[in-house]
Design a protein around this motif. Structure first.
Motif, PDB file in Angstrom:
ATOM      1  N   THR A 162     -18.367  16.646  42.035  1.00  0.00           N
ATOM      2  CA  THR A 162     -18.892  15.605  40.479  1.00  0.00           C
ATOM      3  C   THR A 162     -19.026  14.355  41.744  1.00  0.00           C
ATOM      4  O   THR A 162     -19.132  13.885  41.749  1.00  0.00           O
ATOM      5  CB  THR A 162     -18.717  15.828  39.655  1.00  0.00           C
ATOM      6  N   ILE A 163     -17.522  14.472  42.090  1.00  0.00           N
ATOM      7  CA  ILE A 163     -17.716  13.390  42.940  1.00  0.00           C
ATOM      8  C   ILE A 163     -18.231  13.218  43.919  1.00  0.00           C
ATOM      9  O   ILE A 163     -18.676  11.476  44.319  1.00  0.00           O
ATOM     10  CB  ILE A 163     -15.910  13.571  43.273  1.00  0.00           C
ATOM     11  N   ILE A 164     -18.873  13.925  44.776  1.00  0.00           N
ATOM     12  CA  ILE A 164     -20.529  13.516  45.336  1.00  0.00           C
ATOM     13  C   ILE A 164     -21.338  13.485  45.154  1.00  0.00           C
ATOM     14  O   ILE A 164     -21.708  12.627  45.030  1.00  0.00           O
ATOM     15  CB  ILE A 164     -19.645  15.034  46.862  1.00  0.00           C
ATOM     16  N   GLU A 165     -21.448  14.599  44.006  1.00  0.00           N
ATOM     17  CA  GLU A 165     -22.586  14.379  43.233  1.00  0.00           C
ATOM     18  C   GLU A 165     -22.742  12.467  42.615  1.00  0.00           C
ATOM     19  O   GLU A 165     -24.682  12.565  42.551  1.00  0.00           O
ATOM     20  CB  GLU A 165     -23.239  15.527  42.679  1.00  0.00           C
ATOM     21  N   ARG A 166     -21.661  12.537  41.486  1.00  0.00           N
ATOM     22  CA  ARG A 166     -21.906  11.452  40.891  1.00  0.00           C
ATOM     23  C   ARG A 166     -22.268  11.578  39.520  1.00  0.00           C
ATOM     24  O   ARG A 166     -23.318  10.595  39.030  1.00  0.00           O
ATOM     25  CB  ARG A 166     -21.761   9.872  41.883  1.00  0.00           C
ATOM     26  N   GLY A 167     -22.481  12.904  38.807  1.00  0.00           N
ATOM     27  CA  GLY A 167     -23.570  13.308  37.666  1.00  0.00           C
ATOM     28  C   GLY A 167     -22.790  14.157  37.831  1.00  0.00           C
ATOM     29  O   GLY A 167     -22.607  15.496  37.900  1.00  0.00           O
ATOM     30  N   GLY A 168     -23.358  14.829  36.077  1.00  0.00           N
ATOM     31  CA  GLY A 168     -23.195  15.799  35.346  1.00  0.00           C
ATOM     32  C   GLY A 168     -23.056  15.492  34.119  1.00  0.00           C
ATOM     33  O   GLY A 168     -23.646  15.062  33.475  1.00  0.00           O
ATOM     34  N   VAL A 169     -22.400  16.550  33.485  1.00  0.00           N
ATOM     35  CA  VAL A 169     -22.392  16.765  32.049  1.00  0.00           C
ATOM     36  C   VAL A 169     -21.070  17.087  31.794  1.00  0.00           C
ATOM     37  O   VAL A 169     -20.029  16.767  32.027  1.00  0.00           O
ATOM     38  CB  VAL A 169     -22.478  17.834  31.394  1.00  0.00           C
ATOM     39  N   CYS A 170     -20.892  17.026  30.195  1.00  0.00           N
ATOM     40  CA  CYS A 170     -18.861  16.617  30.138  1.00  0.00           C
ATOM     41  C   CYS A 170     -18.340  17.480  30.420  1.00  0.00           C
ATOM     42  O   CYS A 170     -17.068  16.647  31.077  1.00  0.00           O
ATOM     43  CB  CYS A 170     -19.173  16.441  28.162  1.00  0.00           C
ATOM     44  N   ARG A 171     -18.515  18.563  30.669  1.00  0.00           N
ATOM     45  CA  ARG A 171     -17.173  19.296  31.821  1.00  0.00           C
ATOM     46  C   ARG A 171     -16.920  18.750  32.848  1.00  0.00           C
ATOM     47  O   ARG A 171     -16.056  18.884  33.366  1.00  0.00           O
ATOM     48  CB  ARG A 171     -18.355  20.322  31.698  1.00  0.00           C
ATOM     49  N   ASP A 172     -18.150  18.583  33.213  1.00  0.00           N
ATOM     50  CA  ASP A 172     -17.516  17.696  34.934  1.00  0.00           C
ATOM     51  C   ASP A 172     -16.987  16.504  34.702  1.00  0.00           C
ATOM     52  O   ASP A 172     -16.469  16.286  35.691  1.00  0.00           O
ATOM     53  CB  ASP A 172     -19.671  17.876  35.379  1.00  0.00           C
ATOM     54  N   PHE A 173     -17.285  15.687  33.962  1.00  0.00           N
ATOM     55  CA  PHE A 173     -15.827  14.330  33.879  1.00  0.00           C
ATOM     56  C   PHE A 173     -15.209  14.763  33.878  1.00  0.00           C
ATOM     57  O   PHE A 173     -13.785  14.501  33.892  1.00  0.00           O
ATOM     58  CB  PHE A 173     -16.626  13.315  32.485  1.00  0.00           C
ATOM     59  N   ALA A 174     -14.411  15.480  32.445  1.00  0.00           N
ATOM     60  CA  ALA A 174     -13.358  15.749  32.306  1.00  0.00           C
ATOM     61  C   ALA A 174     -12.679  16.761  33.389  1.00  0.00           C
ATOM     62  O   ALA A 174     -11.423  16.350  33.496  1.00  0.00           O
ATOM     63  CB  ALA A 174     -13.435  17.582  31.157  1.00  0.00           C
ATOM     64  N   HIS A 175     -13.749  17.608  34.637  1.00  0.00           N
ATOM     65  CA  HIS A 175     -12.814  18.117  35.519  1.00  0.00           C
ATOM     66  C   HIS A 175     -12.441  16.929  35.915  1.00  0.00           C
ATOM     67  O   HIS A 175     -11.217  17.210  36.917  1.00  0.00           O
ATOM     68  CB  HIS A 175     -13.710  19.017  36.550  1.00  0.00           C
ATOM     69  N   LEU A 176     -13.259  16.146  36.533  1.00  0.00           N
ATOM     70  CA  LEU A 176     -13.213  15.482  37.251  1.00  0.00           C
ATOM     71  C   LEU A 176     -11.599  14.249  36.872  1.00  0.00           C
ATOM     72  O   LEU A 176     -10.809  13.691  37.806  1.00  0.00           O
ATOM     73  CB  LEU A 176     -14.393  14.103  37.916  1.00  0.00           C
ATOM     74  N   MET A 177     -12.029  14.149  35.714  1.00  0.00           N
ATOM     75  CA  MET A 177     -10.438  13.165  35.310  1.00  0.00           C
ATOM     76  C   MET A 177      -9.227  13.967  35.542  1.00  0.00           C
ATOM     77  O   MET A 177      -8.273  13.346  36.090  1.00  0.00           O
ATOM     78  CB  MET A 177     -10.943  13.055  33.707  1.00  0.00           C
ATOM     79  N   ILE A 178      -9.350  15.437  34.910  1.00  0.00           N
ATOM     80  CA  ILE A 178      -8.136  16.011  35.311  1.00  0.00           C
ATOM     81  C   ILE A 178      -7.368  15.651  36.973  1.00  0.00           C
ATOM     82  O   ILE A 178      -6.634  16.222  37.330  1.00  0.00           O
ATOM     83  CB  ILE A 178      -8.481  17.557  34.510  1.00  0.00           C
ATOM     84  N   ALA A 179      -8.475  15.963  37.405  1.00  0.00           N
ATOM     85  CA  ALA A 179      -8.203  16.093  39.277  1.00  0.00           C
ATOM     86  C   ALA A 179      -7.647  15.026  39.100  1.00  0.00           C
ATOM     87  O   ALA A 179      -6.287  15.584  39.956  1.00  0.00           O
ATOM     88  CB  ALA A 179      -9.925  16.516  39.680  1.00  0.00           C
ATOM     89  N   LEU A 180      -7.876  14.163  39.117  1.00  0.00           N
ATOM     90  CA  LEU A 180      -7.243  12.846  39.095  1.00  0.00           C
ATOM     91  C   LEU A 180      -5.959  12.638  39.191  1.00  0.00           C
ATOM     92  O   LEU A 180      -5.416  12.075  39.372  1.00  0.00           O
ATOM     93  CB  LEU A 180      -8.396  11.397  39.561  1.00  0.00           C
ATOM     94  N   CYS A 181      -5.938  12.604  37.539  1.00  0.00           N
ATOM     95  CA  CYS A 181      -4.886  12.284  36.665  1.00  0.00           C
ATOM     96  C   CYS A 181      -3.489  13.767  37.674  1.00  0.00           C
ATOM     97  O   CYS A 181      -2.269  12.933  37.839  1.00  0.00           O
ATOM     98  CB  CYS A 181      -4.651  13.024  35.498  1.00  0.00           C
ATOM     99  N   ARG A 182      -4.502  15.223  37.854  1.00  0.00           N
ATOM    100  CA  ARG A 182      -2.579  15.496  38.971  1.00  0.00           C
ATOM    101  C   ARG A 182      -2.710  15.423  39.742  1.00  0.00           C
ATOM    102  O   ARG A 182      -1.336  15.409  41.166  1.00  0.00           O
ATOM    103  CB  ARG A 182      -3.993  16.922  38.447  1.00  0.00           C
ATOM    104  N   ALA A 183      -3.947  14.456  40.616  1.00  0.00           N
ATOM    105  CA  ALA A 183      -3.373  14.058  41.955  1.00  0.00           C
ATOM    106  C   ALA A 183      -2.863  13.720  41.951  1.00  0.00           C
ATOM    107  O   ALA A 183      -1.785  12.406  43.159  1.00  0.00           O
ATOM    108  CB  ALA A 183      -4.579  13.885  42.525  1.00  0.00           C
ATOM    109  N   VAL A 184      -2.395  12.227  41.050  1.00  0.00           N
ATOM    110  CA  VAL A 184      -1.388  11.428  40.856  1.00  0.00           C
ATOM    111  C   VAL A 184      -0.068  11.805  40.297  1.00  0.00           C
ATOM    112  O   VAL A 184       0.765  11.407  39.918  1.00  0.00           O
ATOM    113  CB  VAL A 184      -1.369   9.784  40.708  1.00  0.00           C
ATOM    114  N   ASN A 185       0.130  12.825  40.113  1.00  0.00           N
ATOM    115  CA  ASN A 185       1.625  13.987  38.715  1.00  0.00           C
ATOM    116  C   ASN A 185       1.054  13.581  37.678  1.00  0.00           C
ATOM    117  O   ASN A 185       2.385  13.670  37.150  1.00  0.00           O
ATOM    118  CB  ASN A 185       3.031  13.464  39.747  1.00  0.00           C
TER     119      ASN A 185
END
Length: 294
Positions: A162-185
């Motif tokens: 998703t961070i590469i394609e910059r498009g998606g549905v709600c599931r993709d938005f959620a996965h990216l936000m989760i990953a970015l939050c976890r990446a900063v603990n």
């Protein structure tokens, strides 16, 4: 309190002699989401087994169906009495003080490769003041950078895609936000459910994925796709990512039809109608209560 009435209908055609199904379509029951009434209908005369994950309040239904058509319909009315808190009162927690139940949600998972996004997230968000403001900055970055595009992803699409394609549905938005939050603990997890208040232009009502982030010892709701006010979110499943919270897992040769979902806000027992709306407070429907102040 908001009272929501909804129905979910799933239809399948089974081509093999039989197929096994695991469903997660029944409303979760937490201290803040109470089931008023519910009804489950299965078109075939089959034996079903139910299991509740007590930690997450997720409810699973397992059944084996014979060849031919299968329809599963679930209807429920739920009362959602949100816990509300002012964003200014909420803080990030050091890992050493997190509730043990939150630890699985600070590490990478199948669709949320936070380890691969750590360098980017640290550069983008690492210097921001810790607390709600940093979580909101991550949510807004995802909302700005990713376009909502129906049919643009599939069941294997991850946060990295998703961070590469910059498009998606709600599931993709959620996965990216989760990953970015976890990446900063910051502990973050995936919630599957149904949303009320989405723009009809997005198409028929469907299952919806959103995010919970832990601040000050409690899980708070965030919808990075922005399609629904958090007050209109009904909880079904919860997990590390979509792999833990699929509405249906199918084993066998099966063709599925698109789900048919309806949801509305209705009056409560006193005749009061509360419509889901945007709130300045952060909202929670999780059962996990804060531990001692720190």
């Amino acid at each position: 309190m908001v009272r929501m009435k909804f129905s979910i209908e799933l239809a399948y055609e089974i081509y093999d002699t039989s197929a096994d199904f695991i469903f997660n379509i029944e409303a979760a029951q937490t201290p803040h989401q109470t089931i008023v009434s519910e009804k489950l209908q299965i078109s075939q005369p089959v034996q079903s087994d139910s299991y509740i994950d007590r930690r997450l309040a997720a409810r699973f239904l397992r059944l084996q169906a014979a060849a031919g058509p299968l329809t599963v319909r679930y209807e429920a009315t739920v009362d959602i009495n949100h816990h509300a808190a002012s964003p200014a009162d909420l803080q990030e927690m050091p890992i050493s003080t997190l509730p043990l139940e939150a630890l699985p949600y600070i590490v990478p998972s199948r669709y949320c490769q936070s380890d691969r996004l750590q360098k980017f997230a640290t550069a983008e968000f690492g210097m921001l003041p810790r607390g709600y403001g940093r979580v909101k900055a991550i949510q807004e970055w995802v909302r700005r950078q990713v376009r909502f595009q129906s049919g643009s992803s599939n069941g294997s699409t991850s946060a990295m895609d998703t961070i590469i394609e910059r498009g998606g549905v709600c599931r993709d938005f959620a996965h990216l936000m989760i990953a970015l939050c976890r990446a900063v603990n910051i502990p973050a997890r995936f919630v599957s459910g149904i949303d009320y208040g989405a723009d009809p232009a997005l198409g028929p009502t469907d299952f919806h994925a959103y995010v919970e982030v832990m601040l000050s010892g409690r899980w708070y709701l965030f919808d990075p796709s922005g399609v629904s006010p958090p007050m209109g979110l009904v909880r079904l499943g919860t997990g590390r990512d979509a792999a833990d919270a699929a509405f249906a897992t199918v084993f066998g040769m099966v063709r599925s039809e698109p789900p048919v979902i309806e949801i509305e806000a209705i009056t409560d027992d006193d005749g009061t109608l509360v419509m889901p709306a945007i709130s300045d407070d952060l909202l929670s429907t999780s059962g996990l209560e804060p531990e001692s102040a720190y």
